[in-house]
Write an enzyme that holds these catalytic residues in place. Structure first.
Site, PDB file in Angstrom:
ATOM      1  N   GLY A 513      43.584   0.888  11.451  1.00  0.00           N
ATOM      2  CA  GLY A 513      42.563  -0.022  11.473  1.00  0.00           C
ATOM      3  C   GLY A 513      41.244   0.146  10.816  1.00  0.00           C
ATOM      4  CB  ALA A 514      38.542   2.103  11.468  1.00  0.00           C
ATOM      5  NE  ARG A 614      31.605   6.974   4.562  1.00  0.00           N
ATOM      6  CZ  ARG A 614      30.471   7.461   4.344  1.00  0.00           C
ATOM      7  NH1 ARG A 614      29.359   7.542   4.915  1.00  0.00           N
ATOM      8  NH2 ARG A 614      30.818   7.606   2.742  1.00  0.00           N
ATOM      9  CG  ASN A 617      29.686   3.224  16.313  1.00  0.00           C
ATOM     10  OD1 ASN A 617      29.448   4.085  16.924  1.00  0.00           O
ATOM     11  ND2 ASN A 617      29.173   1.950  16.460  1.00  0.00           N
ATOM     12  CB  THR A 620      33.184   2.904  18.411  1.00  0.00           C
ATOM     13  OG1 THR A 620      32.902   3.457  16.911  1.00  0.00           O
ATOM     14  CG2 THR A 620      32.422   1.860  18.971  1.00  0.00           C
ATOM     15  CD  GLU A 691      48.023   6.358  17.066  1.00  0.00           C
ATOM     16  OE1 GLU A 691      47.996   6.578  15.719  1.00  0.00           O
ATOM     17  OE2 GLU A 691      48.601   5.571  17.689  1.00  0.00           O
TER      18      GLU A 691
HETATM   19 MO1  MOS Z   1      49.897   2.438  17.937  1.00  0.00          MO
HETATM   20  S1  MOS Z   1      51.145   3.413  19.342  1.00  0.00           S
HETATM   21  O1  MOS Z   1      50.795   2.606  16.399  1.00  0.00           O
HETATM   22  O2  MOS Z   1      49.554   0.945  18.488  1.00  0.00           O
END
Ligand code: MOS
Length: 729
Positions: A513-514, A614, A617, A620, A691
């Site tokens: 995501g980030a 990098r 934050n 977080t 993760e």
């Molecule tokens: Mo993750 S288990 O790919 O939301």
């Protein structure tokens, strides 16, 4: 105006470091934190929708077979009941994992106990629940559906198979060798917010509030499930109370709510009960893993074997990718890797919290501890000696690799004793005390992403994308990136997420995501800077923005001249993905105590040192790592799905009986963020972190249990009964 950037080359310009605002990387608190803790952030089921009816799913009570009849009249006269939906579309396993092209099973084919087969709609939730219990369903049951992974001939996942050299020979010739088999139990995502959806139709236009991780993909899934055009649908997930993989794909409540709302001409809400979330949504597969390690007298690996057995339903494409990091974690020119899938009739297996490494790394790193002991080499030293120069299977460099730094800095901060290690050296009363360590690795994933950034005439900025924030901090880091690039305070940036009306983000999953959406925002901001620079007659590289002004003192608002300036950033990973092996790395250190009489293990302290590019934050990021380490405590000690051996139904389907670590189980955890920039990972030099913190940590605990009390266990979780049975007298 859209600016498309396809990354084919590493970007080591470190532009974000050269900006002047100074907010990137800072430990800012979550923007949405106050709304969440004061209960004003609406979750999917909480939108006040007028005239909304309530739906409750009815689930199968057989393991495999066919629904032969559903007697609607058995409930239609019950108080408040409006309708029963048993549309064949609802009975399909629409999609329950990442890009899972699950088969459509036809109207009423049941393939696991707990599969949704119908929906009862009533005026109130209680009425719907009562009627759902009373709905008369008849089945034709197929006897003998396999539910035990050991009972069937498994299928080989050929793209995971590696045969290099001659491992058997290497094992026979090795100065030190290890051949051990680990097992791990199935896991539940166990997100706090249950799966929920509210569907409303306006003519042929559908709006759904749901709890989802990947709107960009979910809208396609829902369009497929309902046979509709995406243009006629809108999905909204502004706040998500955790997903952990279980909300990567849509599940039945979303399809059911949409079908039901259409059928009765009213909005319909469907919330899965906690038990349903456990029993119908998906599970992590249990695993059996054989590890073979061959090493020379210096502990350097000459052979590496990792073979795993996992399970899923027939026809499902997902297979717990247990070997994911094993392909590049260690060298050893003689290699045997293989992933097998047993086709059984338990609920769908899918992505749960770090699919693959979450269970693969604990087995691998447990075996490495056995090797360290056999070879008489300190476990940290053994790992330092086995860091490969490049990917050991493919002729590829690593994008960046901070494992050595994580090991040495982590060992120092933890106070790791490099002296000879022998179990049962420290005892306090009933408690044996010991330490253990393990490596962390989690592949770096990156995905296509789009975001629109608008620098408003009033000097504030707006970021819009359908990206989600599943509790990870997306709102905050996107504000920081935009603020840094545009010379604003983060409070001057409004971030709007979780609505398919905005440009398509990558969704939240696989820790991508980030880095992915952050890059899209970065690209959009860079384009805005180019336009501003052009207005000033300078170059983007020269442009300095800080506190809403240029270096020359000109106000941003003057430069904008009363007009908004908007750019859409479109990031696409290009050839770079094929040119490097990219992963986050780290090291875990744990101190545990084991009760001699009860076998109970308590984690006294744990430290994780991680390098993932990098840090956007520091707060977080640290929270992500702490969450990950906490999960690793669950893998090590408590989390296990238990299936009834008669029909394969999940037995421990609530948070009282499925044990995630609670506050008392989690000590003060220490996190060390090792400085790194990875220009091949993403334009903002960030890698995935969500993760990594759980990938291997369980082995640090297992290895510490052995060091404490001499119980060498090969089955996770290491519950008191198992530990007690293994403690030598
Ligand atoms: Mo993750 S288990 O790919 O939301």
């Amino acid at each position: 105006m859209t600016v498309h950037f396809k990354q084919d080359e590493p970007d080591n310009s470190n532009r974000l470091d050269g900006m002047k605002q100074g907010v990137i990387g800072k430990p800012l608190p979550r923007i949405e934190g106050l709304a969440k803790v004061t209960g004003t952030a609406p979750y999917a089921a909480e939108y006040p929708i007028e005239n909304c009816a309530e739906g409750v799913l009815v689930t199968s009570t057989i393991t495999r077979g066919e629904v032969t009849s559903i007697d609607r009249t058995s409930v239609l006269s019950m108080p408040g009941v409006i309708a029963v939906v048993d549309d064949e579309k609802l009975c399909t396993r629409a999609a329950q994992g990442t890009a899972n092209e699950a088969p459509m099973q036809g109207p009423a084919q049941v393939c696991y106990w707990g599969q949704p087969i119908a929906l009862v709609i009533a005026e109130t939730f209680e009425q719907a629940r009562d009627a759902a219990k009373h709905l008369k369903v008849e089945y034709r049951e197929d006897a003998g559906a396999p539910i035990d992974p050991g009972a069937v001939e498994p299928e080989e996942q050929e793209d995971e198979t590696v045969h290099q050299g001659d491992l058997s020979h290497a094992m026979a010739e090795a100065a030190h060798s290890v051949d051990v088999t680990y097992t791990t139990k199935g896991h539940a995502s166990a997100a706090m917010e249950p799966h929920a959806a509210i569907a409303q139709w306006d003519g042929d236009k559908l709006t759904v509030h749901a709890s989802l991780q990947m709107l960009n993909y979910n809208i396609t899934e829902l369009a497929d499930a309902l046979d509709m055009e995406e243009e006629n649908m809108r999905l909204i997930s502004r706040f998500v109370g955790g997903g952990f993989g279980s909300k990567l794909g849509i599940s039945e409540e979303v399809v059911a709510a949409a079908l039901a709302a259409k059928q009765i001409g009213r909005p319909v809400r469907v919330v899965q009960s906690r038990q349903q979330v456990f029993q119908t949504v998906m599970r992590r597969s249990e695993t059996t893993q054989r590890l073979r390690l061959a090493a020379d007298e210096n502990g350097k690996l000459t052979g590496f074997g990792h073979e795993a057995l996992v399970s899923n339903l027939p026809g499902e494409t997902f297979a717990e990718p247990v070997l994911q990091s094993s392909h590049f974690m260690y060298g050893g020119e003689n290699r045997e890797l293989m992933l097998n899938v047993a086709r059984i009739h338990r609920m769908t297996a899918g992505s749960v919290r770090a699919p693959g490494e979450a269970v693969g790394m604990p087995a691998l790193e447990g075996a490495m501890d056995v090797l360290a002991e056999k070879a008489g080499i300190d476990p940290v030293e053994l790992r330092l000696r086995n860091i490969p120069e490049q990917d050991p299977e493919e002729d590829l460099p690593f994008s960046s690799h901070k494992l050595a730094e994580c090991l040495t800095q982590g060992a120092k901060a933890f106070g790791w004793d490099k002296g000879p290690r022998k179990p049962r050296q420290r005892r306090e009363g009933e408690w044996w005390i010991g330490t253990g360590m393990a490596n962390a690795a989690r592949v770096h994933n990156i995905a296509e992403a789009k975001a629109r950034v608008t620098l408003k005439a009033d000097g504030t900025a707006l970021v819009e994308t359908d990206m989600t924030d599943i509790g990870t901090g997306t709102y905050t880091i996107l504000a920081q990136i935009a603020a840094e690039m545009l010379g604003l305070g983060p409070e001057q940036v409004l971030v709007e997420l979780g609505d398919t009306r905005y440009p398509r983000g990558p969704g939240s999953g696989g820790s991508w995501g980030a880095a992915s959406i952050g890059s899209a925002v970065y690209i959009a901001c860079k384009a805005i800077r180019e336009e501003l620079a052009a207005r000033l007659g300078t170059s983007e590289e020269e442009l300095e923005l800080r506190e809403s002004k240029t270096a020359g003192g000109e106000a941003l608002t003057d430069l904008l001249g009363g007009k908004d300036l908007a750019r859409e950033g479109h990031y696409e990973p290009g050839d770079i993905e094929d040119d490097y092996t990219a992963s986050g790395f780290g090291a875990f250190f744990a101190e545990v105590r084991v009760n001699h009489y009860t076998g109970e293990t308590r984690v006294d302290r744990m430290l994780g040192a991680f390098g993932f590019g990098r840090v956007l934050n520091a707060k977080t990021a640290r929270s992500q790592c702490i969450g990950g380490i906490t999960w690793s405590i669950g893998v090590a000690l408590t989390e296990a799905l238990e299936f009834d051996p008669r029909d394969g139904h999940l037995v421990n389907c609530d948070l009282a009986e499925y044990h995630v670590p609670v506050h008392r189980d989690v000590p003060d955890l220490q996190v060390l963020l090792v400085e790194e920039r990875d220009g091949a990972a993403s334009p903002i030099q960030a890698k995935g972190i969500g993760e990594l913190g759980m990938c291997g940590g369980a082995a640090a605990i297992a290895n510490a249990i052995y060091n404490a009390c001499g119980a060498r266990l090969f089955d996770y979780p290491m519950t008191p009964d198992r530990v007690l049975a293994a403690i030598p007298d």
